[in-house]
Scaffold this active site. Structure first.
Site, PDB file in Angstrom:
ATOM      1  N   CYS A   1       0.982  -1.246   0.003  1.00 43.14           N
ATOM      2  CA  CYS A   1      -0.056  -0.073  -0.011  1.00 43.14           C
ATOM      3  C   CYS A   1       1.023   1.151   0.062  1.00 43.14           C
ATOM      4  O   CYS A   1       0.961   2.301  -0.691  1.00 43.14           O
ATOM      5  CB  CYS A   1      -0.940  -0.041   1.348  1.00 43.14           C
ATOM      6  SG  CYS A   1      -2.024   1.383   1.117  1.00 43.14           S
ATOM      7  N   CYS A   2       1.906   1.247   0.634  1.00 46.95           N
ATOM      8  CA  CYS A   2       2.907   2.372   1.024  1.00 46.95           C
ATOM      9  C   CYS A   2       3.521   2.532  -0.355  1.00 46.95           C
ATOM     10  O   CYS A   2       3.827   3.725  -1.014  1.00 46.95           O
ATOM     11  CB  CYS A   2       3.891   2.297   2.028  1.00 46.95           C
ATOM     12  SG  CYS A   2       3.217   2.537   3.692  1.00 46.95           S
TER      13      CYS A   2
ATOM     14  N   CYS B   1      -0.886   9.016   7.153  1.00 48.65           N
ATOM     15  CA  CYS B   1      -2.145   8.660   6.717  1.00 48.65           C
ATOM     16  C   CYS B   1      -2.997   8.398   7.863  1.00 48.65           C
ATOM     17  O   CYS B   1      -2.495   8.081   8.808  1.00 48.65           O
ATOM     18  CB  CYS B   1      -2.025   7.431   5.756  1.00 48.65           C
ATOM     19  SG  CYS B   1      -1.462   7.494   4.181  1.00 48.65           S
TER      20      CYS B   1
ATOM     21  N   CYS C   1      -3.264   4.918   9.588  1.00 52.75           N
ATOM     22  CA  CYS C   1      -1.902   4.267   9.931  1.00 52.75           C
ATOM     23  C   CYS C   1      -1.324   5.309  10.848  1.00 52.75           C
ATOM     24  O   CYS C   1      -0.243   5.059  11.339  1.00 52.75           O
ATOM     25  CB  CYS C   1      -1.092   4.106   9.030  1.00 52.75           C
ATOM     26  SG  CYS C   1      -1.763   2.992   7.607  1.00 52.75           S
TER      27      CYS C   1
ATOM     28  N   CYS D   1       8.097   3.946   5.318  1.00 49.10           N
ATOM     29  CA  CYS D   1       7.135   3.500   4.331  1.00 49.10           C
ATOM     30  C   CYS D   1       7.763   3.038   2.869  1.00 49.10           C
ATOM     31  O   CYS D   1       7.263   2.445   2.187  1.00 49.10           O
ATOM     32  CB  CYS D   1       6.463   4.818   3.892  1.00 49.10           C
ATOM     33  SG  CYS D   1       7.336   6.060   3.222  1.00 49.10           S
TER      34      CYS D   1
HETATM   35 FE1  SF4 Z   1      -1.446   3.016   3.145  1.00 44.75          FE
HETATM   36 FE2  SF4 Z   1      -1.044   3.304   5.617  1.00 44.75          FE
HETATM   37 FE3  SF4 Z   1       0.943   3.163   3.993  1.00 44.75          FE
HETATM   38 FE4  SF4 Z   1      -0.835   5.240   4.062  1.00 44.75          FE
HETATM   39  S1  SF4 Z   1       0.617   4.822   5.632  1.00 44.75           S
HETATM   40  S2  SF4 Z   1       0.057   4.260   1.986  1.00 44.75           S
HETATM   41  S3  SF4 Z   1      -2.643   4.192   3.898  1.00 44.75           S
HETATM   42  S4  SF4 Z   1      -0.105   1.628   4.505  1.00 44.75           S
END
Ligand code: SF4
Length: 255
Positions: free
Chosen positions: A130-131, A214, A217, A242
């Site tokens: 996701c990151c 985010c 998170c 990340c």
């Molecule tokens: Fe995805 Fe969380 Fe990373 Fe944001 S911090 S990109 S929502 S995993």
């Protein structure tokens, strides 16, 4: 030793220059580093920021040196409303354009279609993916046309940042120059700068947040907690990164 990418990056530095600058800038102020970088790289330099306290100190310093300095940010699509409002506030406060880079729609649609909107809580692999889609890839795209970028990293953020230099070659982004003018600064120095120069801060800091990312998170921390304890708080023994500043090897942590 890797070759400098002179053809792709006309103002690229070689490894010897970088090592020499890193040593000499260790004793110089962040403003001195920014002044040199703005003069050296011009429009092929940008400050990349998520508008946290460190980034705001750098934005203010850089703007005082050159109001035309480029400022870019990554919009993961999952930021808190307060952060979106704050970005608007900064755009007006400094009367500057802010370059916003977003995830590629096709990658995001495929990922969310397969794993749902909140897969990060289920495994480190999915969190890192996701990151990668929401943050790392947009930043890589943003930096692809630059010779140098400015980051708000500090050595006291995390163990993985203890070895950063004020000037580095960024091999994660094509060997361009990465500047960490606040590498040796502390939280106290950053906030003293913000107060002394009346620099706006994200209001989430007034609600217990000590690091802001985010919405799903990041959460506030308690007094005495590690400042980054609120980031991916459910993870144990990870780098709390990340992937923008260093690779996150989720495969080694699966067990
Ligand atoms: Fe995805 Fe969380 Fe990373 Fe944001 S911090 S990109 S929502 S995993």
């Amino acid at each position: 030793m890797a070759e400098p990418l002179i053809l792709d990056h006309p103002t690229a530095l070689d490894d010897l220059e970088i090592a020499s600058l890193a040593a000499s800038f260790e004793r110089r102020s962040p403003q001195d580093v920014l002044r040199w970088a703005i003069d050296r790289f011009g429009s092929r330099l940008a400050l990349a920021t998520s508008f946290q306290a460190d980034g705001m100190a750098l934005l203010d310093m850089a703007h005082r040196i050159d109001p035309g300095v480029r400022v870019l940010t990554v919009d993961s699509g999952r930021l808190r409303q307060e952060t979106y409002d704050f970005i608007d506030q900064i755009r007006e406060h400094y009367a500057i354009p802010i370059e916003v880079y977003s995830p590629q729609a096709t990658d995001l649609e495929a990922f969310v279609g397969e794993h749902g909107p909140n897969p990060f809580y289920r495994s480190l692999e999915l969190r890192v993916r996701c990151c990668e889609i929401r943050k790392v890839s947009p930043l890589t795209r943003a930096l692809s046309g630059l010779d140098a970028w400015i980051s708000g990293q500090r050595r006291d953020h995390t163990a993985s940042r203890q070895g950063i230099r004020v000037v580095e070659r960024d091999d994660l982004h094509g060997g361009i120059v990465k500047l960490n003018p606040l590498a040796a600064w502390t939280d106290e120095q950053v906030w003293a700068y913000l107060r002394a120069h009346d620099v706006p801060h994200n209001p989430l800091y007034d609600h217990g947040f000590t690091s802001i990312g985010c919405a799903p998170c990041t959460r506030p921390t308690a007094p005495g907690d590690d400042p980054r304890a609120g980031r991916w708080w459910w993870e144990q023994h990870t780098t709390k990164e990340c992937g923008i500043h260093c690779r996150v090897d989720w495969s080694a942590l699966r067990a």
